[in-house]
Write a protein that holds these residues in place. Structure first.
Motif, PDB file in Angstrom:
ATOM      1  N   ASP A  86     -18.964  -5.102  -2.999  1.00  0.00           N
ATOM      2  CA  ASP A  86     -18.163  -6.326  -2.884  1.00  0.00           C
ATOM      3  C   ASP A  86     -18.361  -7.209  -4.109  1.00  0.00           C
ATOM      4  O   ASP A  86     -17.405  -7.814  -4.611  1.00  0.00           O
ATOM      5  CB  ASP A  86     -18.552  -7.100  -1.617  1.00  0.00           C
ATOM      6  N   ARG A 116     -10.859   1.466   0.373  1.00  0.00           N
ATOM      7  CA  ARG A 116     -11.082   1.382   1.823  1.00  0.00           C
ATOM      8  C   ARG A 116      -9.771   1.035   2.543  1.00  0.00           C
ATOM      9  O   ARG A 116      -9.454   1.602   3.597  1.00  0.00           O
ATOM     10  CB  ARG A 116     -12.165   0.346   2.124  1.00  0.00           C
ATOM     11  N   GLU A 117      -9.001   0.116   1.974  1.00  0.00           N
ATOM     12  CA  GLU A 117      -7.713  -0.260   2.561  1.00  0.00           C
ATOM     13  C   GLU A 117      -6.731   0.910   2.502  1.00  0.00           C
ATOM     14  O   GLU A 117      -5.955   1.137   3.438  1.00  0.00           O
ATOM     15  CB  GLU A 117      -7.140  -1.473   1.829  1.00  0.00           C
ATOM     16  N   MET A 118      -6.777   1.656   1.407  1.00  0.00           N
ATOM     17  CA  MET A 118      -5.925   2.831   1.266  1.00  0.00           C
ATOM     18  C   MET A 118      -6.298   3.889   2.296  1.00  0.00           C
ATOM     19  O   MET A 118      -5.430   4.546   2.886  1.00  0.00           O
ATOM     20  CB  MET A 118      -6.048   3.409  -0.158  1.00  0.00           C
ATOM     21  N   MET A 154       0.827  -1.209   0.000  1.00  0.00           N
ATOM     22  CA  MET A 154       0.000   0.000   0.000  1.00  0.00           C
ATOM     23  C   MET A 154       0.863   1.262   0.000  1.00  0.00           C
ATOM     24  O   MET A 154       0.545   2.249  -0.658  1.00  0.00           O
ATOM     25  CB  MET A 154      -0.939  -0.006   1.211  1.00  0.00           C
ATOM     26  N   VAL A 212     -14.315   5.591   6.945  1.00  0.00           N
ATOM     27  CA  VAL A 212     -13.862   4.351   6.305  1.00  0.00           C
ATOM     28  C   VAL A 212     -14.957   3.292   6.323  1.00  0.00           C
ATOM     29  O   VAL A 212     -15.170   2.569   5.343  1.00  0.00           O
ATOM     30  CB  VAL A 212     -12.604   3.798   7.015  1.00  0.00           C
ATOM     31  N   ASN A 213     -15.687   3.203   7.406  1.00  0.00           N
ATOM     32  CA  ASN A 213     -16.629   2.103   7.613  1.00  0.00           C
ATOM     33  C   ASN A 213     -18.082   2.448   7.327  1.00  0.00           C
ATOM     34  O   ASN A 213     -18.963   1.613   7.492  1.00  0.00           O
ATOM     35  CB  ASN A 213     -16.517   1.596   9.060  1.00  0.00           C
ATOM     36  N   GLN A 257     -12.996  -1.815  -2.250  1.00  0.00           N
ATOM     37  CA  GLN A 257     -12.286  -2.418  -1.127  1.00  0.00           C
ATOM     38  C   GLN A 257     -10.854  -1.923  -1.059  1.00  0.00           C
ATOM     39  O   GLN A 257     -10.321  -1.652   0.024  1.00  0.00           O
ATOM     40  CB  GLN A 257     -12.300  -3.947  -1.233  1.00  0.00           C
ATOM     41  N   GLU A 258     -10.202  -1.781  -2.197  1.00  0.00           N
ATOM     42  CA  GLU A 258      -8.826  -1.279  -2.218  1.00  0.00           C
ATOM     43  C   GLU A 258      -8.771   0.169  -1.744  1.00  0.00           C
ATOM     44  O   GLU A 258      -7.837   0.566  -1.043  1.00  0.00           O
ATOM     45  CB  GLU A 258      -8.249  -1.402  -3.631  1.00  0.00           C
ATOM     46  N   ASP A 262     -12.123   6.571  11.146  1.00  0.00           N
ATOM     47  CA  ASP A 262     -12.789   5.266  11.069  1.00  0.00           C
ATOM     48  C   ASP A 262     -14.249   5.369  10.644  1.00  0.00           C
ATOM     49  O   ASP A 262     -14.746   4.526   9.892  1.00  0.00           O
ATOM     50  CB  ASP A 262     -12.707   4.548  12.421  1.00  0.00           C
ATOM     51  N   ALA A 308      -7.601   3.399   5.253  1.00  0.00           N
ATOM     52  CA  ALA A 308      -7.108   2.981   6.572  1.00  0.00           C
ATOM     53  C   ALA A 308      -5.612   3.258   6.694  1.00  0.00           C
ATOM     54  O   ALA A 308      -5.131   3.720   7.737  1.00  0.00           O
ATOM     55  CB  ALA A 308      -7.400   1.503   6.785  1.00  0.00           C
ATOM     56  N   TYR A 309      -4.882   3.019   5.625  1.00  0.00           N
ATOM     57  CA  TYR A 309      -3.435   3.271   5.630  1.00  0.00           C
ATOM     58  C   TYR A 309      -3.137   4.768   5.776  1.00  0.00           C
ATOM     59  O   TYR A 309      -2.215   5.162   6.506  1.00  0.00           O
ATOM     60  CB  TYR A 309      -2.818   2.743   4.325  1.00  0.00           C
TER      61      TYR A 309
END
Length: 246
Positions: free
Chosen positions: A207, A171-173, A1, A184-185, A168-169, A181, A175-176
């Motif tokens: 998804d 969302r992961e980015m 990431m 993000v969620n 999803q990617e 939060d 968080a990084y």
């Protein structure tokens, strides 16, 4: 990431240099994608990046999340309230159509929502011209493939830094990068009307779209929805069709 983020940030800097502008501007909605882009452009141009909150029939939650995103990433920001402008313009248009007895109640909600997206685009380009910035888009791969954006609205931008990344990617980015939060969620929503969510409107989930884009098997019903959305919205990705004299 870390490598992906560094590559995007460098690409953003390259776009600034290649186009001869001074910086970058993004509309911040309080949602995931615009939050990620705000963080990215702030990294790319710390002194010449701008986040713009544009309340327009927006939920209190969206406004609060947008402010929290801009405060947390440290981006320069401002707020442009568009509710009155929208009300005057839409009521004027509606009045003229009603006089001709041609008002389409069925399409009213969508026309209203699309006008909001296009007013925000116009606001961003006005600010971009003032500051000599590029307008940065927030569409991810899932939205781009299905055409889940307003043509010349949130799709009316100069550059698209996260268009190759699935929801999803992204969302992961997020968080990084340290996006709050609750952003993000949260349930993805364009905040077009009360209770509206992206997935309810599309009829399938992010998804599932992400899985389809990765080449995985998805239920036939969802596959048809995704492929129909892609085919129906091809004009959004292609741009204006041009006539050529043979």
């Amino acid at each position: 990431m870390e490598q992906k983020v560094e590559a995007i940030v460098q690409w953003l800097r390259d776009q600034v240099k290649e186009t001869g502008v001074k910086g970058l501007v993004v509309g911040v909605s309080g949602g995931l994608d615009s939050a990620v882009v705000a963080y990215l452009i702030q990294r790319a141009a710390p002194d010449n990046s701008l986040g713009v909150l544009m309340p327009l029939k927006s939920s209190r939650e969206s406004i609060d999340h947008g402010k929290k995103v801009m405060d947390s990433c440290g981006i320069n920001h401002l707020t442009v309230e568009l509710s009155e402008t929208h009300n005057v313009l839409y009521s004027t248009i509606k009045e003229q159509v009603e006089e001709k007895n041609e008002f389409n109640e069925k399409n009213n909600q969508l026309a209203d929502a699309n006008l909001r997206a296009r007013l925000r685009m116009s606001t961003l380009y006005t600010l971009a011209t003032n500051y000599n910035y590029l307008v940065v888009g927030t569409d991810n791969a899932s939205e781009w493939y299905t055409g889940y954006f307003t043509k010349y609205g949130d799709g009316g931008v100069d550059i698209l830094p996260i268009v190759e990344f699935t929801k999803q990617e992204v969302r992961e980015m997020a968080a990084y990068l340290g996006v709050p939060d609750e952003v993000v969620n949260k349930q993805p929503s364009a905040d077009l009307w009360e209770g509206q969510t992206d997935e309810d409107e599309m009829g399938t989930s992010y998804d599932t779209i992400d899985a389809y884009l990765r080449g995985k098997e998805v239920p036939e019903r969802d596959k048809k929805i995704i492929e129909n959305m892609h085919a129906r919205t091809e004009h959004k990705r292609r741009g204006a069709k041009q006539f050529h004299l043979k």
